[in-house]
Each structure stands twice: as structure tokens, then as C-alpha cells.
Scaffold this motif. Structure first.
Motif, PDB file in Angstrom:
ATOM      1  N   PHE A   1     100.900 -68.947  32.468  1.00 27.40           N
ATOM      2  CA  PHE A   1     100.732 -68.548  34.063  1.00 27.40           C
ATOM      3  C   PHE A   1      99.874 -67.299  34.190  1.00 27.40           C
ATOM      4  N   CYS A   2      99.811 -66.483  33.528  1.00 26.02           N
ATOM      5  CA  CYS A   2      98.906 -65.217  33.450  1.00 26.02           C
ATOM      6  C   CYS A   2      97.312 -65.687  33.276  1.00 26.02           C
ATOM      7  N   ARG A   3      97.260 -66.421  32.336  1.00 27.34           N
ATOM      8  CA  ARG A   3      95.887 -66.951  32.064  1.00 27.34           C
ATOM      9  C   ARG A   3      95.450 -67.793  33.309  1.00 27.34           C
ATOM     10  N   SER A   4      96.115 -68.630  33.774  1.00 32.70           N
ATOM     11  CA  SER A   4      95.794 -69.461  35.054  1.00 32.70           C
ATOM     12  C   SER A   4      95.540 -68.640  36.181  1.00 32.70           C
ATOM     13  N   LEU A   5      96.321 -67.443  36.138  1.00 35.08           N
ATOM     14  CA  LEU A   5      96.222 -66.538  37.569  1.00 35.08           C
ATOM     15  C   LEU A   5      94.863 -65.869  37.355  1.00 35.08           C
ATOM     16  N   ALA A   6      94.537 -65.487  35.994  1.00 34.42           N
ATOM     17  CA  ALA A   6      93.232 -64.619  35.816  1.00 34.42           C
ATOM     18  C   ALA A   6      92.074 -65.639  35.615  1.00 34.42           C
ATOM     19  N   ASP A   7      92.238 -66.804  35.245  1.00 32.65           N
ATOM     20  CA  ASP A   7      91.064 -67.790  35.618  1.00 32.65           C
ATOM     21  C   ASP A   7      90.586 -67.785  36.951  1.00 32.65           C
ATOM     22  N   ALA A   8      91.711 -68.253  37.898  1.00 34.37           N
ATOM     23  CA  ALA A   8      91.504 -68.193  39.300  1.00 34.37           C
ATOM     24  C   ALA A   8      90.798 -67.191  39.937  1.00 34.37           C
ATOM     25  N   TYR A   9      91.265 -66.021  39.556  1.00 33.34           N
ATOM     26  CA  TYR A   9      90.716 -64.792  40.132  1.00 33.34           C
ATOM     27  C   TYR A   9      89.332 -64.614  39.909  1.00 33.34           C
ATOM     28  N   THR A  10      88.997 -64.959  38.621  1.00 32.44           N
ATOM     29  CA  THR A  10      87.630 -64.449  38.361  1.00 32.44           C
ATOM     30  C   THR A  10      86.737 -65.886  38.737  1.00 32.44           C
ATOM     31  N   THR A  11      87.155 -66.945  38.840  1.00 30.47           N
ATOM     32  CA  THR A  11      86.239 -68.031  39.543  1.00 30.47           C
ATOM     33  C   THR A  11      86.159 -67.663  40.925  1.00 30.47           C
ATOM     34  N   ILE A  12      87.362 -67.289  41.598  1.00 33.39           N
ATOM     35  CA  ILE A  12      87.249 -67.264  43.265  1.00 33.39           C
ATOM     36  C   ILE A  12      86.252 -66.015  43.272  1.00 33.39           C
ATOM     37  N   MET A  13      86.365 -64.661  42.583  1.00 37.02           N
ATOM     38  CA  MET A  13      85.780 -63.528  43.122  1.00 37.02           C
ATOM     39  C   MET A  13      84.316 -63.762  42.798  1.00 37.02           C
ATOM     40  N   ARG A  14      83.894 -64.686  41.731  1.00 36.64           N
ATOM     41  CA  ARG A  14      82.586 -64.780  41.360  1.00 36.64           C
ATOM     42  C   ARG A  14      81.870 -65.584  42.373  1.00 36.64           C
ATOM     43  N   GLY A  15      82.434 -66.371  43.019  1.00 38.62           N
ATOM     44  CA  GLY A  15      82.181 -67.600  43.735  1.00 38.62           C
ATOM     45  C   GLY A  15      82.045 -67.386  45.410  1.00 38.62           C
ATOM     46  N   ILE A  16      82.532 -66.121  46.011  1.00 41.76           N
ATOM     47  CA  ILE A  16      82.563 -65.672  47.102  1.00 41.76           C
ATOM     48  C   ILE A  16      81.381 -64.524  47.356  1.00 41.76           C
ATOM     49  N   PRO A  17      80.733 -64.734  48.273  1.00 36.95           N
ATOM     50  CA  PRO A  17      79.845 -63.646  48.430  1.00 36.95           C
ATOM     51  C   PRO A  17      80.376 -62.161  48.665  1.00 36.95           C
ATOM     52  N   ASP A  18      79.568 -61.315  48.024  1.00 36.56           N
ATOM     53  CA  ASP A  18      80.479 -59.901  48.193  1.00 36.56           C
ATOM     54  C   ASP A  18      80.749 -59.404  49.555  1.00 36.56           C
ATOM     55  N   LEU A  19      79.621 -59.823  50.467  1.00 37.99           N
ATOM     56  CA  LEU A  19      79.646 -59.159  51.871  1.00 37.99           C
ATOM     57  C   LEU A  19      81.054 -59.650  52.522  1.00 37.99           C
ATOM     58  N   LEU A  20      81.286 -61.113  52.208  1.00 37.22           N
ATOM     59  CA  LEU A  20      82.244 -61.752  52.739  1.00 37.22           C
ATOM     60  C   LEU A  20      83.640 -60.929  52.322  1.00 37.22           C
ATOM     61  N   VAL A  21      83.484 -60.792  51.204  1.00 42.88           N
ATOM     62  CA  VAL A  21      84.859 -60.068  50.468  1.00 42.88           C
ATOM     63  C   VAL A  21      85.145 -58.819  51.370  1.00 42.88           C
ATOM     64  N   ILE A  22      84.079 -57.997  51.606  1.00 41.28           N
ATOM     65  CA  ILE A  22      84.215 -57.026  52.495  1.00 41.28           C
ATOM     66  C   ILE A  22      84.650 -57.009  53.947  1.00 41.28           C
ATOM     67  N   TYR A  23      84.127 -58.111  54.464  1.00 41.67           N
ATOM     68  CA  TYR A  23      84.667 -58.431  55.929  1.00 41.67           C
ATOM     69  C   TYR A  23      86.161 -58.749  55.845  1.00 41.67           C
ATOM     70  N   LEU A  24      86.389 -59.672  54.743  1.00 41.19           N
ATOM     71  CA  LEU A  24      87.962 -59.889  54.754  1.00 41.19           C
ATOM     72  C   LEU A  24      88.775 -58.674  54.601  1.00 41.19           C
ATOM     73  N   PHE A  25      88.488 -57.614  54.044  1.00 44.02           N
ATOM     74  CA  PHE A  25      89.269 -56.593  53.605  1.00 44.02           C
ATOM     75  C   PHE A  25      89.062 -55.747  55.168  1.00 44.02           C
ATOM     76  N   TYR A  26      88.088 -55.591  55.659  1.00 43.73           N
ATOM     77  CA  TYR A  26      88.069 -54.520  56.831  1.00 43.73           C
ATOM     78  C   TYR A  26      88.607 -55.552  58.083  1.00 43.73           C
ATOM     79  N   PHE A  27      88.266 -56.668  58.462  1.00 45.10           N
ATOM     80  CA  PHE A  27      88.661 -57.282  59.455  1.00 45.10           C
ATOM     81  C   PHE A  27      89.930 -57.576  59.129  1.00 45.10           C
TER      82      PHE A  27
END
Length: 236
Positions: A53-79
Motif C-alpha cells: 500500500f505504501c509503495r503504491s501510494l508513493a508511486d502514485a504521488y510521484t507520478t501525479i506530481m511530476r505530471g501536473i504543471p507546477d503553476l496548476l498545483v499553486i492554483y489548486l492550493f491557492y484557489f
């Protein structure tokens, strides 16, 4: 109005504001990098030592975060935070747009994104450590805490430092994106100065110089740190 006067430290000079913006850029970058390092350490442990479970969660996290534009992540946090805080504030009589501060939103977003890269850096660094060194320490009777503090952590850091240096340079550039939240860092200060004086090229060139200076100094410090950590392992 000459550029020297514009960047002076007198009553109408922009020098203090640009230096304040540089300090804010460093603060956001350092905070985000620190958050990312903590996340990266946990993520690397999950991939190396965690269960399915931990490995799958970490794999999903790294895949998603490296695939989403950084600016979009900032927008998601702020707005995204405003979608929760604005209605909540309305229950207590507040009106208008409510969100978490730009500094916090930017630092968390940068930390979350950089953490994905630092996870892979730390994982690769741990795998680069010779298993014989760890086995010898265990055979000598070291406790797990002593083993980590005296053997694992220094060796992992030695192997991870070049990769962490690359991540730091990325974080430094990503900090410019935080200007979309209204945080007055280097880029936002340059935008304000360009609009106020009608000299966009001058101010954006000054911003580029400040980023280059910070990047060069931090790169030199990282090289010195790497040299000190690898003194005992370099061939004579």
C-alpha cells in the motif's frame, strides 16, 4: 530617469524593494525545498521499505506530481483553499474572497512538487550505498538509531547531494510562479516596477540578474558542501 536612479536606495529608488523581493524569493524557495525534503525522505522510505500500500501510494504521488504543471498545483492550493475558507468565513460574517496566504500556498505547492523529485533522488541515493557498509555496522552491534545517524544518513546525503542541488535550482525557478498569488517576490516586484516606471526591460533584466546571482551563490555553496562530504571517499 536613469536605471542607476531607479535602482538606487534613496526615497524613490527601487533597490530596497528588489532586495526585499529577493529575500522573499529565498524564503519561499527554502521553505518549499525543506517541505519537499521531508516529503521526499518519507516517500523514499515508503518505496524502499514500505508495504504494498505504501509503495503504491508513493508511486502514485510521484507520478501525479511530476505530471501536473507546477503553476496548476499553486492554483489548486491557492484557489482550492478559497473554496473551503470563503464559505466557512461567510458563516462567521466575513465577506469576499478568503484564501490561505500566498507565501503558505506557494511554499506548500513547491514543497509538494519538489518532494516528488526528491523522493526519487533519495531512493536512488540509498540504493547507491554499499550494503557491505551497513552490514558491517550491524555486525558491530550498532543500534538502528546509531546506524542511521552515523552510517546511513551521511552516506545517503553524500550520494543525494548532486541530485538535491539540481532540485534546488528547479525550486528556485519555480518560486517565480508564486507571484500569481500576489506574493511580492522578485518577479512580482519587477512587474510592479515595470508598470510604475514604464521601464519593463530594465526591471525584468534586473530580476534575471538577481535570480542568476542567487543561483550562482547557491550552486557554489552546494559544490563546497559536496566537496567536504566526499573528501574521505575521493581517490588520492
Amino acid at each position: 530617469m536613469g536605471s542607476g536612479f531607479v535602482f538606487g536606495f534613496g526615497e524613490n529608488g527601487w533597490g530596497p524593494l528588489l532586495l526585499h523581493g529577493a529575500a522573499m524569493t529565498l524564503a519561499v524557495a527554502l521553505t518549499g525545498f525543506g517541505i519537499g525534503l521531508l516529503i521526499g525522505t518519507i516517500g523514499a522510505w515508503a518505496k524502499l521499505k514500505g508495504g504494498y500500500f505504501c509503495r503504491s501510494l508513493a508511486d502514485a504521488y510521484t507520478t501525479i506530481m511530476r505530471g501536473i504543471p507546477d503553476l496548476l498545483v499553486i492554483y489548486l492550493f491557492y484557489f482550492g483553499s478559497s473554496a473551503v475558507l470563503t464559505p466557512l468565513g461567510g458563516l462567521f460574517g466575513a465577506s469576499g474572497f478568503i484564501s490561505i496566504p500566498g507565501f503558505l500556498a506557494g511554499s506548500l505547492a513547491i514543497g509538494l512538487v519538489s518532494g516528488a523529485y526528491q523522493t526519487e533522488v533519495m531512493r536512488g541515493a540509498y540504493r547507491a550505498v554499499s550494503s557491505g557498509e551497513i552490514e558491517a555496522a550491524i555486525a558491530s552491534g550498532m543500534s538502528q538509531l546509531t546506524l542511521f545517524r552515523r552510517i546511513v544518513a551521511p552516506l545517503v546525503l553524500r550520494h543525494a547531494l548532486p541530485g538535491l542541488g539540481n532540485v534546488w535550482q528547479l525550486v528556485l525557478k519555480e518560486s517565480a510562479l508564486v507571484s500569481v498569488t500576489g506574493l511580492v517576490e522578485i518577479l512580482r516586484t519587477a512587474q510592479i516596477g515595470a508598470g510604475s516606471t514604464g521601464q519593463p526591460f530594465t526591471f525584468f533584466l534586473a530580476a534575471a540578474v538577481l535570480y542568476l546571482v542567487i543561483s550562482s551563490i547557491s550552486g557554489w555553496l552546494l559544490q563546497r558542501t559536496e566537496w567536504r562530504l566526499t573528501r574521505g571517499s575521493r581517490p588520492v
